[in-house]
Design a protein around this motif. Structure first.
Motif, PDB file in Angstrom:
ATOM      1  N   VAL A   1      30.374  15.926  51.870  1.00 21.78           N
ATOM      2  CA  VAL A   1      29.916  16.389  50.560  1.00 21.78           C
ATOM      3  C   VAL A   1      29.362  17.809  50.656  1.00 21.78           C
ATOM      4  CG1 VAL A   1      28.217  16.000  48.736  1.00 21.78           C
ATOM      5  CG2 VAL A   1      29.480  14.077  49.680  1.00 21.78           C
ATOM      6  N   VAL A   2      28.594  18.082  51.699  1.00 18.63           N
ATOM      7  CA  VAL A   2      28.032  19.421  51.879  1.00 18.63           C
ATOM      8  C   VAL A   2      29.140  20.442  52.070  1.00 18.63           C
ATOM      9  CG1 VAL A   2      26.647  20.867  53.437  1.00 18.63           C
ATOM     10  CG2 VAL A   2      25.836  18.613  52.765  1.00 18.63           C
ATOM     11  N   ARG A   3      30.152  20.110  52.868  1.00 14.24           N
ATOM     12  CA  ARG A   3      31.273  21.031  53.082  1.00 14.24           C
ATOM     13  C   ARG A   3      32.039  21.287  51.783  1.00 14.24           C
ATOM     14  NH1 ARG A   3      32.424  17.523  57.479  1.00 14.24           N
ATOM     15  NH2 ARG A   3      31.322  18.273  59.287  1.00 14.24           N
TER      16      ARG A   3
ATOM     17  N   TRP B   1      30.889  21.050  48.740  1.00 12.94           N
ATOM     18  CA  TRP B   1      30.030  21.837  47.866  1.00 12.94           C
ATOM     19  C   TRP B   1      30.072  23.309  48.267  1.00 12.94           C
ATOM     20  CZ3 TRP B   1      25.183  24.167  49.120  1.00 12.94           C
ATOM     21  CH2 TRP B   1      24.513  24.688  48.033  1.00 12.94           C
ATOM     22  N   ARG B   2      30.021  23.585  49.575  1.00 15.75           N
ATOM     23  CA  ARG B   2      30.087  24.956  50.066  1.00 15.75           C
ATOM     24  C   ARG B   2      31.431  25.601  49.722  1.00 15.75           C
ATOM     25  NH1 ARG B   2      30.692  24.980  55.994  1.00 15.75           N
ATOM     26  NH2 ARG B   2      32.818  24.714  55.320  1.00 15.75           N
ATOM     27  N   ASP B   3      32.518  24.864  49.914  1.00 16.39           N
ATOM     28  CA  ASP B   3      33.839  25.388  49.580  1.00 16.39           C
ATOM     29  C   ASP B   3      33.953  25.694  48.094  1.00 16.39           C
ATOM     30  OD1 ASP B   3      34.506  25.132  52.228  1.00 16.39           O
ATOM     31  OD2 ASP B   3      35.675  23.287  51.953  1.00 16.39           O
ATOM     32  N   GLU B   4      33.399  24.828  47.265  1.00 15.50           N
ATOM     33  CA  GLU B   4      33.428  25.043  45.815  1.00 15.50           C
ATOM     34  C   GLU B   4      32.645  26.304  45.443  1.00 15.50           C
ATOM     35  OE1 GLU B   4      34.188  24.392  41.737  1.00 15.50           O
ATOM     36  OE2 GLU B   4      35.100  23.485  43.501  1.00 15.50           O
ATOM     37  N   ARG B   5      31.480  26.496  46.055  1.00  9.54           N
ATOM     38  CA  ARG B   5      30.683  27.703  45.792  1.00  9.54           C
ATOM     39  C   ARG B   5      31.430  28.960  46.199  1.00  9.54           C
ATOM     40  NH1 ARG B   5      25.583  27.763  48.862  1.00  9.54           N
ATOM     41  NH2 ARG B   5      25.685  29.909  48.235  1.00  9.54           N
ATOM     42  N   GLN B   6      32.085  28.924  47.361  1.00  9.57           N
ATOM     43  CA  GLN B   6      32.850  30.082  47.815  1.00  9.57           C
ATOM     44  C   GLN B   6      34.022  30.354  46.875  1.00  9.57           C
ATOM     45  OE1 GLN B   6      33.895  29.161  51.832  1.00  9.57           O
ATOM     46  NE2 GLN B   6      31.926  29.840  52.649  1.00  9.57           N
ATOM     47  N   PHE B   7      34.697  29.327  46.435  1.00  9.36           N
ATOM     48  CA  PHE B   7      35.827  29.485  45.519  1.00  9.36           C
ATOM     49  C   PHE B   7      35.364  30.106  44.204  1.00  9.36           C
ATOM     50  CE2 PHE B   7      38.291  27.741  41.966  1.00  9.36           C
ATOM     51  CZ  PHE B   7      39.524  28.289  42.268  1.00  9.36           C
ATOM     52  N   ARG B   8      34.267  29.588  43.649  1.00 12.08           N
ATOM     53  CA  ARG B   8      33.755  30.143  42.392  1.00 12.08           C
ATOM     54  C   ARG B   8      33.313  31.599  42.552  1.00 12.08           C
ATOM     55  NH1 ARG B   8      32.741  26.520  38.182  1.00 12.08           N
ATOM     56  NH2 ARG B   8      33.080  24.364  38.775  1.00 12.08           N
ATOM     57  N   ALA B   9      32.776  31.941  43.715  1.00  6.23           N
ATOM     58  CA  ALA B   9      32.381  33.325  43.958  1.00  6.23           C
ATOM     59  C   ALA B   9      33.595  34.245  43.990  1.00  6.23           C
ATOM     60  CB  ALA B   9      31.616  33.427  45.272  1.00  6.23           C
TER      61      ALA B   9
END
Length: 73
Positions: free
Chosen positions: A32-34, A36-44
């Protein structure tokens, strides 16, 4: 009711109904943490911002960990 008691109750219900038991609490936390991190990077990237992830972590850890000693070669 604690999370352990809830898990045991859910496992008991699943067994009685012939369904597979639910995963134990905390089993997929790192996944889940990974994600979430991937989603944040994608949105950035989509928002045309730099996708920094490790920089903040390294900066935070550098405040706690002593600096590395460099060896001369």
């Amino acid at each position: 009711m604690s999370i352990t008691q809830q898990h045991l109750l859910d496992a008991y219900r699943a067994q009685r109904l012939g369904e597979p038991a639910p995963p134990a609490p905390g089993t997929h936390d790192w996944q889940v943490v990974r994600e979430w991190r991937d989603e944040r990077q994608f949105r950035a990237v989509v928002a045309e911002r730099p996708a920094r992830s490790r920089t903040r972590i390294r900066h935070a850890l550098s405040r706690w960990l002593p600096p590395r000693r460099r060896t001369s070669s």
